[in-house]
Design an enzyme around this catalytic site. Structure first.
Site, PDB file in Angstrom:
ATOM      1  CG  HIS A 185      -6.390  -8.582 -11.664  1.00  0.00           C
ATOM      2  ND1 HIS A 185      -5.531  -7.574 -12.061  1.00  0.00           N
ATOM      3  CD2 HIS A 185      -5.683  -9.396 -10.872  1.00  0.00           C
ATOM      4  CE1 HIS A 185      -4.367  -7.790 -11.517  1.00  0.00           C
ATOM      5  NE2 HIS A 185      -4.422  -8.891 -10.795  1.00  0.00           N
TER       6      HIS A 185
ATOM      7  CG  HIS B 230       0.742  -3.462  -8.464  1.00  0.00           C
ATOM      8  ND1 HIS B 230       1.060  -3.137  -7.172  1.00  0.00           N
ATOM      9  CD2 HIS B 230      -0.329  -4.287  -8.371  1.00  0.00           C
ATOM     10  CE1 HIS B 230       0.221  -3.746  -6.349  1.00  0.00           C
ATOM     11  NE2 HIS B 230      -0.627  -4.442  -7.051  1.00  0.00           N
TER      12      HIS B 230
END
Ligand SMILES: Nc1ncnc2c1ncn2[C@@H]1O[C@H](COP(=O)(O)OP(=O)(O)O)[C@@H](O)[C@H]1O
Lengths: 79, 581, 229, 79
Positions: B52, B98
């Site tokens: 990430h 998300h």
């Protein structure tokens, strides 16, 4: 000291949230439910050990802010 | 480092593994540190080198995307991309995923996604003026789909509506490949003056490092990374991995930051998003080529007994890190006091190029900055070209289809049906500048006080990308471009959100590489550069990757709103003309 | 013609309100911070929409207790024209300046769309530019616009001509079909006894520019200006 | 039979509502409040008189609908 306040809609005040929950429960197959009412539950952590004084103070909080007495009732428990 | 409480946790191979570092990576950690890391340092490596934060699988290919044009003020690498829209104004925008949090808790996952992307935009000095969202859910009949769809839509509305930013568009698809892995991509477009844009490079040795916003709790600290004895005392209760958004606090943070930005006190600013204090402090320091000393006990805390490890890794929302000019602390604090937000000086810039963590005066960690922020692993993962699919011979399709029936089926299909149900739950009118509402090709908002409009859209057709990643990548960019021109806008730049499966599989990596090639081709041809973006990998359902979904967010400008176009047919006017191939 | 817009933390339609007031009055309204205890001398006060205090606890509850609301109540009693829109309506009811309460929409969903409204009375300071029974088109954008009051209160409001706006369809039909959020008797806006305080859920301030898709909202602001000049 | 369900946020989960109410109470001059947490209170009217069965059923309702067990805990009282 801990105060537990329940704020519920007065009788006769329509409760859209409760109604929707009721409906959803029926949709899930819970047929034995006759009524649902949704309220608020507020826990306060307060200073002091004098129950009477605390009660008076929390009552004032309810009247001033926590409940809208036009449509809501409240109850207070101290522990 | 001297022996202290933070060295008492043995760094076992299991602990290293639980922190998501493989053997090679851990060797690199030992090399960089020149010793065994303590638990805090291990936690920091773990998040900094996570896919990430580090983009370790995708970096190589992202570098091939075109990122420049005369009107690009800031390309990828900052919190958001910045383009010049004339008259001394800039549009600042980005899209971010998300996905995983939204699958676990759709309302809060989607809400905090919206909160995060808005912070990325207002950190740079822009007031958000439009939100969009690109959503992918599983098959409509899958038992989870309804629940996820309604939760995500409510969460997006719950946050965006409260912030007072209109949600003007987006896209929604359904496909079984998303059954266990939905996609929630949120985009924000903001408006700033070109001479008042804020960046994240820290500068000025001795300048104060300031923390503002909400207090830090134990939100989002990754469960797996917590499995050491030391952090195991009180069950999972202590460390919910789901973050709850507080849009009210974010609205105050927005107003307070913009008020502070109107003064001359900020040197650098960065939002605390994924990996919170760790990634924000390392990025600011690395970009500025400076060192930082952080006094972690000064961080405003929501809970008792928090540790440096937790403070560095917490993903509590609605927080920002800033470097102020010296002597500005009091004046800046007054602004945050007025907005009733926490403000704390939690450190200072040093010339050591090291991150030194202090806990009540004790040394809690000491790491070099550049090797963590920049020398993170970069992989050239093996990839396969996606095989071309056979053409379907129309003659092989059985039966005759009635056109009207076919049309009815199409209109009623979940992928084409009206999305009114979704966008009516979003306040798409607040700010009073919405010119083209959702439901058209692109949403358009007026630039307040002018006759100019900004058009924005999100687009991708995953099944095209699945069939042919290169062509599908091109198509997504071209569709965004077309949607912008259809409103009368001149398309200027895009942001992207690359949602793919497990990059360690050559087939999936091939989809990613192909999509990047296609996007790059289309962007070069159309002079439509990529100025920001986000990558989300490892999106899998039962070991099967999702359909490759490179969502494209396009932005364009309408120079005179008197000449914008809408999708609705105007009663009694004109002829219908079809153009194009 | 002077006006003021009250700003509570979490309010987000203050600029929409300012634009509408400025268009109608020709002057820039003053923005008043919730912590103030004094109001400037103005002819019109507007409590705008948004999510004061995040709509936490009850919509408008916390804002209603702000210091500035005492000053607003005082002006209300002096007869100053006060308009509360959306969250502003919720705040005015919570502050006791208007009767009843606004509850969660019957659908439980946030609703943002244009709706038709029937102008029930044209003798107010807020509707003198419209014709009785006119149907206007304003947007709504709310989660808690479901108006509730007990039967006695409702009857009184009706009897005294204090129901100003109702949800309806393009032809003015007022029924359950057109009741967009479950409000008692389709009520979208009411005034106080003295007729100087209006609370309403729809947003006339988002219907003042042809680029908004319609300008029906202008009449409401023009009415206030006419009434106080 | 009546079932009273309390749904509260798990420890450690941010409670924006509680935080805002706490702040507002302080603003009203109630200084002795140290913490406020806000939860839901749901009252159900259900068929039958078998407490064990009712308990099992309401538990299922909580798991399926009334509580979001990712971030919330619940307790059930029957009366
Ligand atoms: N999640 C969403 N949020 C806001 N608007 C949406 C959303 N999904 C779809 N829309 C709007 O509905 C319309 C049709 O959506 P869709 O069919 O998914 O997109 P497209 O026409 O680009 O294929 C578009 O105008 C889009 O802006």
């Amino acid at each position: 000291m801990k105060a537990r306040v329940h704020v519920t809609l007065k009788n006769g005040v329509l409760d859209p949230q409760g109604k929707a929950v009721h409906h959803a429960l029926q949709g899930l197959g819970f047929d034995g439910v006759n009524d649902v009412r949704q309220g608020k539950f507020i826990e306060l952590e307060i200073d002091g050990a004098d129950t009477a004084k605390a009660k008076a103070e929390v009552t004032e909080m309810c009247e001033k802010l926590l409940a809208n007495t036009v449509i809501e009732d409240y109850t207070i428990e101290l522990a | 480092m001297s022996t202290n409480q933070f060295n008492s946790t043995p760094i076992t191979p299991e602990l290293v593994k639980e922190h998501g570092l493989n053997e090679e990576e851990y060797k690199l950690v030992l090399e960089i540190m020149g010793r065994e890391p303590n638990i805090n340092e291990l936690g920091i490596f773990s998040v900094m080198w996570s896919e990430h934060c580090s983009y370790k699988s995708s970096k190589k290919w992202l570098k091939t995307l075109p990122t420049t044009a005369d009107w690009v003020i800031q390309g990828p690498g900052e919190n958001a991309g910045v383009i010049d829209i004339g008259d001394g104004q800039a549009a600042i925008f980005k899209m971010e995923s998300h996905n995983h949090p939204s699958f676990i808790e759709p309302y809060q996952g989607a809400a905090t996604g919206v909160g995060g992307i808005m912070r990325d935009v207002f950190t740079m000095g822009a007031r958000p003026i439009a939100n969009l969202n690109a959503l992918r859910f599983g098959a409509p009949e899958h038992p989870k789909t309804r629940h996820l769809l309604s939760g995500v839509v409510e969460g997006i509305g719950g946050y965006g509506n409260c912030m007072g930013v209109p949600t003007i568009g987006g896209e929604t698809n359904f496909h079984a490949s998303y059954n266990g892995n939905i996609l929630v991509n949120a985009m924000t477009v903001g408006l700033a003056d070109t001479d008042n844009i804020f960046y994240s490079a820290a500068a000025g040795i001795g300048n104060p490092v300031v923390y503002v916003g909400s207090k830090t709790g134990r939100d989002g600290i990754h469960g797996a990374t917590m499995a050491s004895a030391e952090f195991d005392d009180d069950s999972d209760e202590k460390r919910p991995t789901v973050q709850v958004g507080d849009p009210f606090t974010e609205k105050l943070l927005l107003e307070a930051c913009l008020e502070l930005m109107a003064t001359d006190m900020i040197v650098a600013i960065q939002d605390m998003g994924a990996a919170g204090l760790t990634s924000s402090s390392f990025e600011m320091a690395s970009k500025g080529g400076v060192g930082v000393e952080l006094w972690l006990d000064k961080v405003p805390m929501r809970e008792e007994g928090m540790t440096p490890y937790e403070l560095m890794l917490s993903e509590s929302q609605e927080r920002m890190l800033m470097v102020l000019k010296p002597g500005c602390e009091e004046a800046a604090k007054a602004i945050f006091d007025k907005w009733e937000l926490d403000f704390a000086v939690i450190g200072t810039l040093t010339d050591t190029k090291r991150m030194v963590l202090k806990w009540h005066g004790e040394l809690a960690g000491d790491l070099p900055i550049d090797p963590l922020a920049e020398a993170s692993p970069e992989y050239d993962r093996p990839w396969e070209v996606t095989p071309k699919q056979d053409r379907i011979d129309p003659a092989s399709l059985s039966g005759k289809v009635d056109h009207i029936d076919a049309l009815k089926t199409l209109i009623a299909s979940p992928d084409l049906a009206s999305r009114r149900w979704i966008w009516e739950q979003y306040d798409h009118l607040v700010m009073g500048n919405t010119i083209v509402r959702p439901g058209g090709d692109a949403g358009v908002v007026r630039v307040s006080g002018t006759n100019k409009g900004i058009a924005a859209t999100t687009d991708c057709t995953p099944r095209y990308v699945m069939a042919d990643p290169v062509e599908g990548g091109k198509q997504a960019v071209a569709e965004a471009y077309r949607n912008l021109i259809a409103t009368g806008a001149k398309p200027l730049a895009i942001t992207d959100n690359m949602n793919f499966g497990n990059p360690e599989r050559p087939r999936i990596m091939g989809q990613f590489v192909g999509a990047c090639q296609g996007i790059a081709d289309a962007c070069i041809t159309l002079d439509f550069p990529v100025v920001s973006g986000n990558v989300s990998l490892y999106n899998e359902t039962n070991g099967e990757g999702i359909m490759p979904t490179p969502a494209i967010g396009g932005v364009g400008v309408i120079s005179d709103l008197a000449h914008h176009a809408t999708i609705g047919l105007k009663a009694g006017e004109g002829a219908l003309i079809m153009i194009g191939a | 013609m002077k006006s003021a817009v009250i700003l509570f933390p979490g309010i987000n339609r203050e600029n929409d309100a300012i634009a509408a007031l400025k268009q109608a009055t020709g002057t820039q309204p003053t923005l008043v911070w919730h912590g103030e205890t004094e109001l400037p001398n103005v002819d019109i006060i507007m409590v705008p929409g948004g999510f004061s205090y995040g709509d936490y606890l009850r919509c408008g509850a916390m804002a209603a207790k702000s210091p500035i609301m005492r000053a607003v109540a005082e002006r209300a009693s002096q007869g100053v024209t006060i308009l509360g829109v959306c969250n502003g309506f919720q705040i005015l009811t919570e502050a006791g300046l208007l009767p009843g309460a606004l509850m969660r929409n019957a659908s439980l969903k946030f609703i943002c769309k244009n709706t038709h409204l029937k102008i029930e009375t044209t003798t107010t300071r807020f509707t003198n530019q419209y014709g009785k029974g006119d149907v206007v088109d304003y947007p709504v954008a709310h989660h808690d616009g479901n108006y509730f009051a007990d039967e006695d209160t409702l009857n009184r409001l009706e009897g005294e001509g204090r129901v100003v706006l109702r949800y309806c369809d393009a032809n003015g039909a007022v029924d359950t079909e057109t009741n967009l959020n479950g409000s008692q008797r389709n009520i979208a806006g009411i005034i106080n006894e003295a007729g100087n305080v209006l609370g309403m859920m729809p947003h006339p301030e988002n219907a003042i520019d042809p680029l908004h898709g319609g300008i029906d909202g202008r009449g409401l602001f023009k009415s206030m200006v006419e009434a106080v000049s």
